[in-house]
Every structure is written in C-alpha cells, then in structure tokens.
Motif scaffolding. Structure first.
Motif, PDB file in Angstrom:
ATOM      1  N   ALA A 210       0.835  -1.208   0.000  1.00  0.00           N
ATOM      2  CA  ALA A 210       0.000   0.000   0.000  1.00  0.00           C
ATOM      3  C   ALA A 210       0.866   1.253   0.000  1.00  0.00           C
ATOM      4  CB  ALA A 210      -0.938  -0.008   1.204  1.00  0.00           C
ATOM      5  N   ARG A 211       1.959   1.257   0.778  1.00  0.00           N
ATOM      6  CA  ARG A 211       2.860   2.420   0.787  1.00  0.00           C
ATOM      7  C   ARG A 211       3.519   2.619  -0.571  1.00  0.00           C
ATOM      8  NH1 ARG A 211       3.711   0.590   6.037  1.00  0.00           N
ATOM      9  NH2 ARG A 211       5.386  -0.802   5.398  1.00  0.00           N
ATOM     10  N   LYS A 212       3.941   1.533  -1.184  1.00  0.00           N
ATOM     11  CA  LYS A 212       4.555   1.638  -2.507  1.00  0.00           C
ATOM     12  C   LYS A 212       3.549   2.115  -3.543  1.00  0.00           C
ATOM     13  CE  LYS A 212       8.171  -1.770  -1.780  1.00  0.00           C
ATOM     14  NZ  LYS A 212       8.708  -3.075  -2.169  1.00  0.00           N
ATOM     15  N   GLN A 213       2.302   1.687  -3.417  1.00  0.00           N
ATOM     16  CA  GLN A 213       1.260   2.110  -4.343  1.00  0.00           C
ATOM     17  C   GLN A 213       1.010   3.618  -4.215  1.00  0.00           C
ATOM     18  OE1 GLN A 213      -2.594   0.425  -3.625  1.00  0.00           O
ATOM     19  NE2 GLN A 213      -3.299   0.846  -5.690  1.00  0.00           N
ATOM     20  N   ALA A 214       1.039   4.138  -3.002  1.00  0.00           N
ATOM     21  CA  ALA A 214       0.846   5.569  -2.786  1.00  0.00           C
ATOM     22  C   ALA A 214       1.957   6.361  -3.469  1.00  0.00           C
ATOM     23  CB  ALA A 214       0.807   5.880  -1.295  1.00  0.00           C
ATOM     24  N   ARG A 215       3.185   5.910  -3.317  1.00  0.00           N
ATOM     25  CA  ARG A 215       4.317   6.587  -3.957  1.00  0.00           C
ATOM     26  C   ARG A 215       4.161   6.556  -5.473  1.00  0.00           C
ATOM     27  NH1 ARG A 215       9.000   9.549  -2.594  1.00  0.00           N
ATOM     28  NH2 ARG A 215      10.210   9.589  -4.484  1.00  0.00           N
TER      29      ARG A 215
ATOM     30  N   ASN B 168      -2.748  10.303   8.455  1.00  0.00           N
ATOM     31  CA  ASN B 168      -3.344   9.631   9.608  1.00  0.00           C
ATOM     32  C   ASN B 168      -2.542   8.415  10.064  1.00  0.00           C
ATOM     33  OD1 ASN B 168      -3.920   7.677   7.708  1.00  0.00           O
ATOM     34  ND2 ASN B 168      -6.135   7.858   7.877  1.00  0.00           N
ATOM     35  N   GLY B 169      -1.437   8.104   9.408  1.00  0.00           N
ATOM     36  CA  GLY B 169      -0.589   7.002   9.816  1.00  0.00           C
ATOM     37  C   GLY B 169      -1.046   5.645   9.332  1.00  0.00           C
ATOM     38  N   ASN B 170      -2.118   5.580   8.566  1.00  0.00           N
ATOM     39  CA  ASN B 170      -2.642   4.313   8.060  1.00  0.00           C
ATOM     40  C   ASN B 170      -2.157   4.109   6.626  1.00  0.00           C
ATOM     41  OD1 ASN B 170      -4.080   2.098   7.251  1.00  0.00           O
ATOM     42  ND2 ASN B 170      -6.097   3.025   7.535  1.00  0.00           N
ATOM     43  N   PRO B 171      -1.242   3.165   6.395  1.00  0.00           N
ATOM     44  CA  PRO B 171      -0.705   2.983   5.045  1.00  0.00           C
ATOM     45  C   PRO B 171      -1.736   2.437   4.053  1.00  0.00           C
ATOM     46  CG  PRO B 171       0.116   1.266   6.467  1.00  0.00           C
ATOM     47  CD  PRO B 171      -0.618   2.236   7.344  1.00  0.00           C
ATOM     48  N   ASN B 172      -2.842   1.913   4.541  1.00  0.00           N
ATOM     49  CA  ASN B 172      -3.873   1.381   3.649  1.00  0.00           C
ATOM     50  C   ASN B 172      -4.835   2.454   3.155  1.00  0.00           C
ATOM     51  OD1 ASN B 172      -3.004  -1.325   3.752  1.00  0.00           O
ATOM     52  ND2 ASN B 172      -3.881  -1.481   5.797  1.00  0.00           N
TER      53      ASN B 172
ATOM     54  N   SER C 192      -6.180   7.651   0.029  1.00  0.00           N
ATOM     55  CA  SER C 192      -7.002   8.712  -0.542  1.00  0.00           C
ATOM     56  C   SER C 192      -6.154   9.970  -0.708  1.00  0.00           C
ATOM     57  CB  SER C 192      -8.205   8.995   0.366  1.00  0.00           C
ATOM     58  OG  SER C 192      -7.763   9.409   1.640  1.00  0.00           O
ATOM     59  N   LYS C 193      -6.503  10.775  -1.689  1.00  0.00           N
ATOM     60  CA  LYS C 193      -5.701  11.969  -1.990  1.00  0.00           C
ATOM     61  C   LYS C 193      -5.624  12.931  -0.813  1.00  0.00           C
ATOM     62  CE  LYS C 193      -6.239  11.839  -6.909  1.00  0.00           C
ATOM     63  NZ  LYS C 193      -5.114  12.191  -7.731  1.00  0.00           N
ATOM     64  N   LYS C 194      -6.689  13.013  -0.027  1.00  0.00           N
ATOM     65  CA  LYS C 194      -6.677  13.936   1.111  1.00  0.00           C
ATOM     66  C   LYS C 194      -5.762  13.465   2.240  1.00  0.00           C
ATOM     67  CE  LYS C 194     -10.949  12.101   3.111  1.00  0.00           C
ATOM     68  NZ  LYS C 194     -10.440  11.337   4.194  1.00  0.00           N
ATOM     69  N   ASN C 195      -5.403  12.177   2.229  1.00  0.00           N
ATOM     70  CA  ASN C 195      -4.556  11.624   3.278  1.00  0.00           C
ATOM     71  C   ASN C 195      -3.071  11.615   2.893  1.00  0.00           C
ATOM     72  OD1 ASN C 195      -4.111  10.343   5.824  1.00  0.00           O
ATOM     73  ND2 ASN C 195      -3.857   8.429   4.734  1.00  0.00           N
ATOM     74  N   LEU C 196      -2.745  11.870   1.644  1.00  0.00           N
ATOM     75  CA  LEU C 196      -1.351  11.815   1.189  1.00  0.00           C
ATOM     76  C   LEU C 196      -0.758  13.207   1.046  1.00  0.00           C
ATOM     77  CD1 LEU C 196      -1.638   9.103  -1.595  1.00  0.00           C
ATOM     78  CD2 LEU C 196      -0.891   8.802   0.765  1.00  0.00           C
TER      79      LEU C 196
ATOM     80  N   LYS D 111       1.821   2.703  18.764  1.00  0.00           N
ATOM     81  CA  LYS D 111       1.139   1.524  18.223  1.00  0.00           C
ATOM     82  C   LYS D 111      -0.347   1.784  18.018  1.00  0.00           C
ATOM     83  CE  LYS D 111       4.239  -1.985  19.826  1.00  0.00           C
ATOM     84  NZ  LYS D 111       4.380  -3.354  19.539  1.00  0.00           N
ATOM     85  N   SER D 112      -0.976   2.523  18.925  1.00  0.00           N
ATOM     86  CA  SER D 112      -2.417   2.709  18.832  1.00  0.00           C
ATOM     87  C   SER D 112      -2.817   3.852  17.892  1.00  0.00           C
ATOM     88  CB  SER D 112      -3.000   2.973  20.219  1.00  0.00           C
ATOM     89  OG  SER D 112      -2.418   4.141  20.775  1.00  0.00           O
ATOM     90  N   ALA D 113      -2.030   4.925  17.859  1.00  0.00           N
ATOM     91  CA  ALA D 113      -2.421   6.107  17.100  1.00  0.00           C
ATOM     92  C   ALA D 113      -1.776   6.191  15.740  1.00  0.00           C
ATOM     93  CB  ALA D 113      -2.082   7.362  17.886  1.00  0.00           C
ATOM     94  N   GLY D 114      -0.748   5.408  15.466  1.00  0.00           N
ATOM     95  CA  GLY D 114      -0.054   5.527  14.205  1.00  0.00           C
ATOM     96  C   GLY D 114       0.957   6.650  14.248  1.00  0.00           C
ATOM     97  N   LYS D 115       0.482   7.875  14.369  1.00  0.00           N
ATOM     98  CA  LYS D 115       1.368   9.030  14.485  1.00  0.00           C
ATOM     99  C   LYS D 115       0.903   9.869  15.657  1.00  0.00           C
ATOM    100  CE  LYS D 115       2.768   9.312   9.754  1.00  0.00           C
ATOM    101  NZ  LYS D 115       2.993  10.150   8.611  1.00  0.00           N
ATOM    102  N   ALA D 116       1.791  10.118  16.583  1.00  0.00           N
ATOM    103  CA  ALA D 116       1.423  10.842  17.793  1.00  0.00           C
ATOM    104  C   ALA D 116       1.397  12.347  17.566  1.00  0.00           C
ATOM    105  CB  ALA D 116       2.382  10.507  18.919  1.00  0.00           C
ATOM    106  N   ASN D 117       2.359  12.874  16.835  1.00  0.00           N
ATOM    107  CA  ASN D 117       2.425  14.321  16.643  1.00  0.00           C
ATOM    108  C   ASN D 117       2.696  14.639  15.192  1.00  0.00           C
ATOM    109  OD1 ASN D 117       5.033  13.426  16.550  1.00  0.00           O
ATOM    110  ND2 ASN D 117       5.875  15.029  17.820  1.00  0.00           N
ATOM    111  N   ALA D 118       1.744  14.311  14.347  1.00  0.00           N
ATOM    112  CA  ALA D 118       1.917  14.550  12.903  1.00  0.00           C
ATOM    113  C   ALA D 118       2.045  16.039  12.622  1.00  0.00           C
ATOM    114  CB  ALA D 118       0.730  13.973  12.147  1.00  0.00           C
ATOM    115  N   THR D 119       2.912  16.374  11.684  1.00  0.00           N
ATOM    116  CA  THR D 119       3.104  17.770  11.299  1.00  0.00           C
ATOM    117  C   THR D 119       2.180  18.120  10.154  1.00  0.00           C
ATOM    118  OG1 THR D 119       4.855  17.119   9.811  1.00  0.00           O
ATOM    119  CG2 THR D 119       5.504  17.774  12.022  1.00  0.00           C
ATOM    120  N   SER D 120       1.924  19.390   9.973  1.00  0.00           N
ATOM    121  CA  SER D 120       1.008  19.824   8.903  1.00  0.00           C
ATOM    122  C   SER D 120       1.705  20.010   7.594  1.00  0.00           C
ATOM    123  CB  SER D 120       0.342  21.127   9.263  1.00  0.00           C
ATOM    124  OG  SER D 120      -0.272  21.043  10.491  1.00  0.00           O
TER     125      SER D 120
END
Length: 92
Positions: free
Chosen positions: A31-36, A57-61, A64-68, A83-92
């Motif tokens: 899924a990550r390779k597909q996004a790239r 959102n930290g979910n490689p699956n 969607s364009k809004k998530n990349l 482990k639970s949140a994927g990304k704790a402090n994602a940057t904008s």
C-alpha cells in the motif's frame, strides 16, 4: 548471534519487528509503494528526490488523496509513532 557456535540463519517468512514478513506487513508495504507510485504518476514526486509520501493519519492502507502529502524525508522520519495512534504528533 551470527558469530556464535552452532548459529543457523533463519530464512523463514516469520521475523521480528520490521523484518516480519507476515501477510499483514507485506500488504501494508504494498500500500505504501502504491501511494508513492500514484504520486509519481501525478508528477508530485520523482525517484531519488529526497522526499517521502506521508500518510497523514498514519494508516498505510488509506491512499485517498486527502490523506497523502509529500514532505521531506527527515521530517517524516522524525515524527513520533505509537502503536495505537499511528502518528502521535503529525506535522502539517
């Protein structure tokens, strides 16, 4: 240890951590390779450009364009992950 007497290398599909070859981990990698690949086709990234395709959102699956987004490699790899949140402090 590789240098220990009697050590035999394990080439099985099971592993630990990032070396785990389980079907779930392999699907996430695809899924990550597909996004790239999608963003390369759009012209937003190129090979060896030093950029990473980030899943907000930290979910490689979720490809969607809004998530990349395209961000620098150092920035993406410095984001704390849980482990639970994927990304704790994602940057904008």
């Amino acid at each position: 240890m590789p240098s220990s007497d009697g050590y035999v290398r394990d080439y099985s599909m099971r592993g630990e951590g990032k070396y785990d070859k389980s079907s779930k981990r392999m699907a996430a990698n695809r899924a990550r390779k597909q996004a790239r690949y999608m963003l390369e086709k759009e012209g937003r990234v190129a090979r060896n450009d030093g950029k990473d395709v980030d899943h907000k959102n930290g979910n490689p699956n979720d490809n969607s364009k809004k998530n990349l987004r395209v961000i620098g490699r150092a920035v993406n790899r410095s984001v704390k992950r849980t482990k639970s949140a994927g990304k704790a402090n994602a940057t904008s």
